[in-house]
Design a protein around this motif. Structure first.
Motif, PDB file in Angstrom:
ATOM      1  N   VAL A 116      19.416  67.031   8.245  1.00  0.00           N
ATOM      2  CA  VAL A 116      20.818  66.934   8.653  1.00  0.00           C
ATOM      3  C   VAL A 116      21.144  68.108   9.573  1.00  0.00           C
ATOM      4  CG1 VAL A 116      21.604  65.719   6.577  1.00  0.00           C
ATOM      5  CG2 VAL A 116      21.650  68.225   6.644  1.00  0.00           C
ATOM      6  N   PHE A 117      22.155  67.910  10.408  1.00  0.00           N
ATOM      7  CA  PHE A 117      22.675  68.977  11.260  1.00  0.00           C
ATOM      8  C   PHE A 117      24.193  69.026  11.098  1.00  0.00           C
ATOM      9  CE2 PHE A 117      18.836  67.825  13.831  1.00  0.00           C
ATOM     10  CZ  PHE A 117      18.189  69.036  13.747  1.00  0.00           C
ATOM     11  N   SER A 118      24.733  70.221  11.227  1.00  0.00           N
ATOM     12  CA  SER A 118      26.177  70.380  11.332  1.00  0.00           C
ATOM     13  C   SER A 118      26.541  70.458  12.806  1.00  0.00           C
ATOM     14  CB  SER A 118      26.643  71.642  10.600  1.00  0.00           C
ATOM     15  OG  SER A 118      26.467  71.509   9.208  1.00  0.00           O
ATOM     16  N   ARG A 119      27.760  70.056  13.123  1.00  0.00           N
ATOM     17  CA  ARG A 119      28.213  70.035  14.522  1.00  0.00           C
ATOM     18  C   ARG A 119      29.709  70.265  14.555  1.00  0.00           C
ATOM     19  NH1 ARG A 119      26.175  65.812  12.614  1.00  0.00           N
ATOM     20  NH2 ARG A 119      24.287  65.875  13.870  1.00  0.00           N
ATOM     21  N   ASP A 161      32.181  70.991  11.467  1.00  0.00           N
ATOM     22  CA  ASP A 161      33.066  69.988  10.879  1.00  0.00           C
ATOM     23  C   ASP A 161      32.729  69.791   9.403  1.00  0.00           C
ATOM     24  OD1 ASP A 161      30.902  68.204  10.692  1.00  0.00           O
ATOM     25  OD2 ASP A 161      31.500  67.048  12.461  1.00  0.00           O
ATOM     26  N   ASP A 162      33.305  68.750   8.807  1.00  0.00           N
ATOM     27  CA  ASP A 162      33.168  68.531   7.362  1.00  0.00           C
ATOM     28  C   ASP A 162      31.956  67.677   6.991  1.00  0.00           C
ATOM     29  OD1 ASP A 162      35.571  69.880   7.044  1.00  0.00           O
ATOM     30  OD2 ASP A 162      36.771  68.045   6.921  1.00  0.00           O
ATOM     31  N   ASP A 163      31.207  67.195   7.983  1.00  0.00           N
ATOM     32  CA  ASP A 163      30.265  66.114   7.714  1.00  0.00           C
ATOM     33  C   ASP A 163      28.890  66.377   8.323  1.00  0.00           C
ATOM     34  OD1 ASP A 163      29.250  63.666   6.895  1.00  0.00           O
ATOM     35  OD2 ASP A 163      30.135  62.553   8.563  1.00  0.00           O
ATOM     36  N   PRO A 164      28.078  67.258   7.720  1.00  0.00           N
ATOM     37  CA  PRO A 164      26.699  67.381   8.189  1.00  0.00           C
ATOM     38  C   PRO A 164      26.014  66.019   8.082  1.00  0.00           C
ATOM     39  CG  PRO A 164      27.244  69.078   6.569  1.00  0.00           C
ATOM     40  CD  PRO A 164      28.352  68.084   6.535  1.00  0.00           C
ATOM     41  N   ALA A 165      25.303  65.640   9.134  1.00  0.00           N
ATOM     42  CA  ALA A 165      24.788  64.267   9.167  1.00  0.00           C
ATOM     43  C   ALA A 165      23.439  64.202   9.858  1.00  0.00           C
ATOM     44  CB  ALA A 165      25.786  63.361   9.887  1.00  0.00           C
ATOM     45  N   PRO A 166      22.628  63.194   9.522  1.00  0.00           N
ATOM     46  CA  PRO A 166      21.355  63.002  10.218  1.00  0.00           C
ATOM     47  C   PRO A 166      21.597  62.663  11.686  1.00  0.00           C
ATOM     48  CG  PRO A 166      21.435  61.745   8.160  1.00  0.00           C
ATOM     49  CD  PRO A 166      22.825  62.224   8.432  1.00  0.00           C
ATOM     50  N   PRO A 167      20.812  63.213  12.587  1.00  0.00           N
ATOM     51  CA  PRO A 167      21.052  62.972  14.020  1.00  0.00           C
ATOM     52  C   PRO A 167      20.937  61.507  14.404  1.00  0.00           C
ATOM     53  CG  PRO A 167      18.957  64.096  13.669  1.00  0.00           C
ATOM     54  CD  PRO A 167      19.674  64.126  12.366  1.00  0.00           C
ATOM     55  N   LEU A 184      41.121  70.579  11.024  1.00  0.00           N
ATOM     56  CA  LEU A 184      40.235  70.064  12.055  1.00  0.00           C
ATOM     57  C   LEU A 184      40.821  68.820  12.720  1.00  0.00           C
ATOM     58  CD1 LEU A 184      36.792  70.417  10.250  1.00  0.00           C
ATOM     59  CD2 LEU A 184      37.660  71.832  12.115  1.00  0.00           C
ATOM     60  N   LEU A 185      40.741  68.812  14.035  1.00  0.00           N
ATOM     61  CA  LEU A 185      41.144  67.632  14.786  1.00  0.00           C
ATOM     62  C   LEU A 185      40.144  66.500  14.574  1.00  0.00           C
ATOM     63  CD1 LEU A 185      41.991  69.479  18.117  1.00  0.00           C
ATOM     64  CD2 LEU A 185      43.640  68.609  16.446  1.00  0.00           C
ATOM     65  N   TYR A 186      38.871  66.892  14.428  1.00  0.00           N
ATOM     66  CA  TYR A 186      37.788  65.911  14.308  1.00  0.00           C
ATOM     67  C   TYR A 186      36.897  66.322  13.134  1.00  0.00           C
ATOM     68  CZ  TYR A 186      39.585  65.340  18.999  1.00  0.00           C
ATOM     69  OH  TYR A 186      40.418  65.175  20.077  1.00  0.00           O
ATOM     70  N   PRO A 187      37.302  65.971  11.899  1.00  0.00           N
ATOM     71  CA  PRO A 187      36.554  66.430  10.720  1.00  0.00           C
ATOM     72  C   PRO A 187      35.180  65.788  10.567  1.00  0.00           C
ATOM     73  CG  PRO A 187      38.389  65.007  10.090  1.00  0.00           C
ATOM     74  CD  PRO A 187      38.557  65.296  11.535  1.00  0.00           C
ATOM     75  N   THR A 188      34.923  64.687  11.273  1.00  0.00           N
ATOM     76  CA  THR A 188      33.590  64.086  11.262  1.00  0.00           C
ATOM     77  C   THR A 188      33.216  63.694  12.684  1.00  0.00           C
ATOM     78  OG1 THR A 188      34.074  61.704  11.069  1.00  0.00           O
ATOM     79  CG2 THR A 188      34.235  63.026   9.051  1.00  0.00           C
ATOM     80  N   TYR A 189      31.933  63.433  12.877  1.00  0.00           N
ATOM     81  CA  TYR A 189      31.474  63.033  14.205  1.00  0.00           C
ATOM     82  C   TYR A 189      32.068  61.703  14.631  1.00  0.00           C
ATOM     83  CZ  TYR A 189      28.121  59.904  11.860  1.00  0.00           C
ATOM     84  OH  TYR A 189      27.537  58.909  11.090  1.00  0.00           O
TER      85      TYR A 189
END
Length: 294
Positions: free
Chosen positions: A175-178, A205-211, A264-269
């Motif tokens: 996972v990566f954070s962004r 952001d709030d949602d580390p996710a697989p690329p 956050l304006l954009y809490p997830t990707y």
């Protein structure tokens, strides 16, 4: 007058400064060459290193210049001037943009600002050393911001997808954070408004996710087929690209919410990529129709 000196007037600084210009600030930005100096209304751009750089009248500094094996190039040129400004009590806020790479690899576990700095990559070690060198300047009102992967208009996956060059590289468990650049800007502005010298903040952001999930969602937004998965071991990546996959962690951001009041304006990707697509004014992609040659 409040004056911000942006050492490295790049992508993040350009997102921040409109907020300050609207409030009547003076903004100075440095670029490495005259060719890099894209004019920005209200910003005084100078080529540096090159022309002499004075800190007279500067109340705030933001450095986004990356270190090298030789150390931080800003400190190589300006350490004495920064120390003098700190002693003279003319600086109100200094921000240093670092990276979450200073935490190293945590096998997917969560890290926060109290996690030990244990970089595992070369770029992480350079950043950790640069952080320490900035912190060593006595009385400097320093704030360190450890940034996750930055995206936003002009820095998203859409161009590669539309060009057919995007690859969904899969490393199980990775996972990566962004963070969207506008959320970096609002966190910096919040810190400037309420300085806390010595503070360290994770910006993510709030949602580390697989690329591969992020790229797949971007393809869906464009109405494109989701690119096929490519196993990490078969991806043929550059050493630099592979090094990013050598660090696997989830980065926590609670401190910017608790101490700076950031929402956050954009809490997830998902929200962020929708905004990037809208900002880039992209139409749903329609593949060209095959012709019969008649």
């Amino acid at each position: 007058m409040k004056t911000l000196l942006c050492l490295g007037f790049g992508y993040t600084a350009r997102a921040l400064v409109p907020r300050l210009l609207q409030a009547g600030w003076r903004v100075i930005g440095t670029t490495r060459s005259a060719e890099d100096a894209v004019p920005v209304p209200g910003v005084d751009l100078i080529t540096w290193p090159g022309a002499p750089l004075s800190l007279d009248g500067v109340t705030h500094i933001l450095s986004s210049v990356g270190p090298t094996e030789a150390g931080d190039p800003v400190l190589a040129e300006l350490a004495d001037a920064l120390a003098a400004a700190a002693r003279g009590d003319t600086l109100e806020w200094v921000g240093y943009l670092s990276t979450t790479a200073v935490y190293g690899d945590h096998d997917g576990a969560w890290v926060d600002e109290d996690t030990a700095v244990t970089p595992s990559s070369q770029r992480g070690r350079w950043r950790a050393a640069a952080e320490a060198d900035w912190q060593a300047i006595a009385d400097l009102p320093l704030h360190i911001f450890r940034l996750a992967g930055i995206y936003g208009p002009g820095r998203g996956p859409f161009a590669k997808l539309m060009a057919g060059k995007a690859r969904r590289i899969v490393k199980p468990g990775q996972v990566f954070s962004r963070i969207h650049v506008d959320d970096i800007a609002q966190a910096l502005a919040a810190s400037i408004a309420q300085p806390d010298p010595g503070a360290i903040y994770n910006l993510c952001d709030d949602d580390p996710a697989p690329p591969q999930d992020v790229l797949g969602f971007a393809a869906e937004l464009l109405g494109l087929p989701i690119p096929a998965e490519v196993p990490f071991d078969e991806a043929g990546m550059t050493p630099m690209a592979r090094s990013f996959y050598g660090e696997n962690k989830r980065v926590a951001n609670q401190r910017i919410k608790d101490e700076l009041g950031v929402e956050l304006l954009y809490p997830t990707y998902r929200q962020g990529l929708r905004a990037v697509r809208a900002a880039e004014d992209l139409e749903t992609f329609v593949p060209p129709q095959e012709t019969t040659g008649v």
